[in-house]
Design a protein around this motif. Sequence first.
Motif, PDB file in Angstrom:
ATOM      1  N   UNK A 178       0.854  -1.182   0.000  1.00 51.94           N
ATOM      2  CA  UNK A 178       0.000   0.000   0.000  1.00 51.94           C
ATOM      3  C   UNK A 178       0.888   1.229   0.000  1.00 51.94           C
ATOM      4  N   UNK A 179       0.593   2.160  -0.875  1.00 60.79           N
ATOM      5  CA  UNK A 179       1.396   3.372  -0.983  1.00 60.79           C
ATOM      6  C   UNK A 179       0.958   4.382   0.076  1.00 60.79           C
ATOM      7  N   UNK A 180       1.937   4.944   0.747  1.00 58.61           N
ATOM      8  CA  UNK A 180       1.680   6.000   1.717  1.00 58.61           C
ATOM      9  C   UNK A 180       1.408   7.293   0.966  1.00 58.61           C
ATOM     10  N   UNK A 181       0.287   7.945   1.301  1.00 58.29           N
ATOM     11  CA  UNK A 181      -0.028   9.215   0.652  1.00 58.29           C
ATOM     12  C   UNK A 181       0.151  10.390   1.601  1.00 58.29           C
ATOM     13  N   UNK A 182       0.282  10.086   2.897  1.00 59.13           N
ATOM     14  CA  UNK A 182       0.483  11.162   3.868  1.00 59.13           C
ATOM     15  C   UNK A 182       1.328  10.638   5.022  1.00 59.13           C
ATOM     16  N   UNK A 183       2.359  11.385   5.366  1.00 58.19           N
ATOM     17  CA  UNK A 183       3.205  11.029   6.500  1.00 58.19           C
ATOM     18  C   UNK A 183       3.056  12.116   7.557  1.00 58.19           C
ATOM     19  N   UNK A 203       2.454   6.703   8.815  1.00 57.98           N
ATOM     20  CA  UNK A 203       2.109   6.708   7.391  1.00 57.98           C
ATOM     21  C   UNK A 203       0.650   6.324   7.211  1.00 57.98           C
ATOM     22  N   UNK A 204      -0.049   7.092   6.372  1.00 54.40           N
ATOM     23  CA  UNK A 204      -1.468   6.866   6.100  1.00 54.40           C
ATOM     24  C   UNK A 204      -1.675   6.639   4.607  1.00 54.40           C
ATOM     25  N   UNK A 205      -2.712   5.864   4.262  1.00 54.71           N
ATOM     26  CA  UNK A 205      -3.043   5.656   2.856  1.00 54.71           C
ATOM     27  C   UNK A 205      -4.009   6.745   2.396  1.00 54.71           C
ATOM     28  N   UNK A 206      -4.472   6.655   1.173  1.00 57.41           N
ATOM     29  CA  UNK A 206      -5.355   7.649   0.593  1.00 57.41           C
ATOM     30  C   UNK A 206      -6.721   7.736   1.240  1.00 57.41           C
ATOM     31  N   UNK A 207      -7.080   6.717   2.034  1.00 60.05           N
ATOM     32  CA  UNK A 207      -8.368   6.707   2.731  1.00 60.05           C
ATOM     33  C   UNK A 207      -8.239   7.156   4.181  1.00 60.05           C
TER      34      UNK A 207
END
Length: 81
Positions: A26-31, A46-50
């Motif tokens: 899963x790609x991290x979109x926000x750190x 690290x958070x994903x797009x959701x």
Amino acid sequence: MADLRVTYDKTANAAYVYFTEPHVRVKSTHMYPCDPVDVDGMINLDFDGHGRLIGIEVLAASSKLPEYLLQSAERLDTEGA
């Protein structure tokens, strides 16, 4: 209890705790960095797009995480490989 994937690089003294399926990347979109002063080091969430927490990066891991966890972690450096 769920199995967690933990990686550790002793050379960098950095660990990563994954909260995703072991076979899914899963790609991290926000750190979100935790305040280094308050935690005496650097811990990044690290958070994903959701907006789901997908992992925690811990720098200065040997002073932040229990030794048993680091010893059982998947090693990323050549010493433990």
